[in-house]
Enzyme design. Sequence first.
Site, PDB file in Angstrom:
ATOM      1  N   ARG A 195       2.010  -4.277 -11.609  1.00  0.00           N
ATOM      2  CA  ARG A 195       1.049  -5.132 -10.905  1.00  0.00           C
ATOM      3  C   ARG A 195       1.062  -6.555 -11.503  1.00  0.00           C
ATOM      4  NH1 ARG A 195      -5.456  -4.978 -10.365  1.00  0.00           N
ATOM      5  NH2 ARG A 195      -5.613  -5.139  -8.129  1.00  0.00           N
ATOM      6  N   ASP A 254     -11.449  -1.610 -16.537  1.00  0.00           N
ATOM      7  CA  ASP A 254     -10.287  -1.154 -15.766  1.00  0.00           C
ATOM      8  C   ASP A 254      -9.031  -1.159 -16.633  1.00  0.00           C
ATOM      9  OD1 ASP A 254      -8.834  -0.386 -13.552  1.00  0.00           O
ATOM     10  OD2 ASP A 254      -9.474  -2.050 -12.289  1.00  0.00           O
ATOM     11  N   ASP A 277      -9.321   5.449  -6.624  1.00  0.00           N
ATOM     12  CA  ASP A 277      -9.337   4.305  -5.711  1.00  0.00           C
ATOM     13  C   ASP A 277      -9.416   4.767  -4.269  1.00  0.00           C
ATOM     14  OD1 ASP A 277      -9.387   2.225  -7.425  1.00  0.00           O
ATOM     15  OD2 ASP A 277      -7.243   1.806  -7.376  1.00  0.00           O
TER      16      ASP A 277
HETATM   17  C1  DGJ Z   1      -8.278  -0.961  -9.691  1.00  0.00           C
HETATM   18  C2  DGJ Z   1      -9.625  -0.330  -9.581  1.00  0.00           C
HETATM   19  O1  DGJ Z   1      -9.517   1.045  -9.487  1.00  0.00           O
HETATM   20  C3  DGJ Z   1     -10.358  -0.914  -8.382  1.00  0.00           C
HETATM   21  O2  DGJ Z   1     -11.583  -0.283  -8.210  1.00  0.00           O
HETATM   22  C4  DGJ Z   1     -10.519  -2.395  -8.595  1.00  0.00           C
HETATM   23  O3  DGJ Z   1     -11.372  -2.617  -9.682  1.00  0.00           O
HETATM   24  C5  DGJ Z   1      -9.174  -3.030  -8.817  1.00  0.00           C
HETATM   25  N1  DGJ Z   1      -8.419  -2.375  -9.853  1.00  0.00           N
HETATM   26  C6  DGJ Z   1      -9.335  -4.478  -9.152  1.00  0.00           C
HETATM   27  O4  DGJ Z   1      -8.160  -5.072  -9.488  1.00  0.00           O
END
Ligand code: DGJ
Length: 739
Positions: A444, A479, A549
């Site tokens: 990413r 995160d 997610d």
């Molecule tokens: C991955 C997370 O799981 C999402 O909820 C969000 O916070 C994104 N990253 C943001 O980049």
Amino acid sequence: MSIQFHKESKTFHIHNQHVSYIFHVMRNGQLGQLYYGKAIRDRDNFDHLLEIEPRAMAVCAFDFDRGFSLEHIKQEYPVYGSGDMRFGAIDILQENGSRILDFQYEGYEIIKGKPKLKNLPATYVEHDDEAETLLVYLYDKVIDAKLTLSYTLYKDLPIICRNAHIVNHGKQELQLDHMMSAVVDFPDMDYEMLELTGAWSRERYVKTRKLEHGIQSIYSMKGHSGNNFSPFLALKRENCGEYSGEVYGFSFVYSGNFIAQADVSAYDTTRVSMGIHPQNFTWDLAPKEEFQTPEVVMVYSNEGLNGMSNTYHQLYRTRLARGVHRDKTRPILVNNWEGTYFDFDEDKIVSIATTAKELGMELFVLDDGWFGKRNNDLAGLGDWYPNLEKLPNGITGLAKRIHDLGLQFGLWFEPEMVNKDSDLYRTHPEWTLETPNRHSSHGRCQYILDFSNPEVVDYIYNMMEKVIGEANIDYIKWDMNRAMSEVYSTAHSAKQQGRVMHEYILGVYRLYERLIEKFPNILFESCASGGARFDAGMLYYAPQCWTSDDSDAIERLKIQYGTSMVFPVSSMGAHVSAIPNHQVCRNTPIETRANVAYFGTFGYELDLNKLSDEEKEIVKTQVNFMKEYRELFQFGNFYRLKSPFEGNETIWMVVSPDKNTAIVGYYRPLQEVNVAYRRVKLLGLDPEKNYHISLHDYTCYGDELMNVGLMTSDASAGERNMQVNEGDYLSRLYILKAQ
Ligand code: DGJ
């Protein structure tokens, strides 16, 4: 509860009313495993449980006894190479190149309570009489190293927690190449191995496979516990289901690389091993150096998978999670990620927050994109100060406006990462985990900071502390969005590179610990691209975790069902999101989206200003409903009744500790026609209590509901209750109240 040592037979019996775990000192001075399972009566001697049938061609440990071969004897902490040719518990390379070890029994200690694990997360006790701990001391005189095996038995629970610790007292430079936290040798192979497997957006699917000869293994070598396998496995008998049967659970309290495996021998014995994965792990155990393994929590249940899960839930909710939020119902939040992604400014955020307040929500969470030059995923990570183009008054100004609305304010961080396009990287390019002269893979567009280097952790701490302190943050979403590659730390010598992946995780734990110490009132939610680091180690620092997610309600049935094998409802972040759903483009009714998310730490993740007035009214009702019942959802006893992996219906329920209230969640993704009568047997109710059922006109006693079942095929129910939508993606909540 008691842990007993029978002096004559040199036998340890760890037991309470639920479970027995027995091992003894064998005649070669090492430890032999005798029994693990349902509680059996204590006696002075269990030597007869040691299976030592003579085997032709076996490698004998004892010159005089053909039967005594480590190749097939069940052991407590086995080593490879002296007759035992399987994967051992520990492997040490010695100065002369040998790897042979002989840890001889030296003594033991039984202590009240449970000692802390230095620098590692672990379950704990609040009072010393909640548990007892056995420390068994073993010694290898050739290398002059002392090994301590630790066993904690919780008083009224079928739980044994294990870890191992080694100290080099000698003069040799030892190299520890692997060290398991726990190994258990079972006498037979008639088990199915249950594991939680998946990938991004389909985490922790329940899979079972029948044990076969050889190794069946799950693992992570990704640097975090990962979304391919959860650091958990269970051995269950074939007849063990959700309601009954025998199962052994093994859960690893750790967030990095792990291995969990069952190794079935030619004599049909099964060796379960769990610990840090040996790949990329070597620990230079110089004189006076020590190594502490993380903890494994073993749960025995003869009340099926629900019995096992209930035990994990209870322990992890009350004696692994910590801090002021542990026992508190969690605020109903709105998170802006799926609502805005990177495209927001202060006014847009405040307008969503204003609507959130009107609808009764309690916490606004600002997700990714508020810092540095972060307008997409190419830049900004590492620069933990506000992006003043989007937020001219900084985080402090925004937080004040949110607080003034009467909402709490939460903020997203990804502390372990850096983009090359960031001030941090430009200043400290040497702080990433990258191998010299090798290509560096990004994930990413981001790189991993070297958290094995305390200087890096301190630097990130200082940046975070400034924002958090100035803006009075109430909640942090932490995160972590990539796995590790080309791991190498410039802060370590060539010889110490094998430490880096473990020390990285210790660095993550240290940063959490420092922030918790400084800001004890902050509610932490862990996250790793959704649920790629949903593990017991994280729960020690963050009592809740973003489960996946994938926010689609139907997908979530499998994800939350699987996650509940080990983790309590109070730990599972679950949100209502917009339709068409952003991961699977599915259109589910808003009622169903909420009916799934109630079984978690509830919130919304969409632009609330895009809801119609009618939807806003529904959301208001949902928020009020959750406020009324969240104590029950988050702290009641949770039971799985019907699996999404086995058909078109999913059913689960929660019951209040006093058994006066229960909620059954019923989900049926596809409409069926002219169905047969269907009932589901409930669990955990009081047989003597008469329950009123919200969607039915009659009352039922607990014994009827648990033995005859709750009727779920009542087609007319939909006409009587607004929570019900007939057609595809139907869900219902049955609310049971004792009269
Ligand atoms: C991955 C997370 O799981 C999402 O909820 C969000 O916070 C994104 N990253 C943001 O980049």
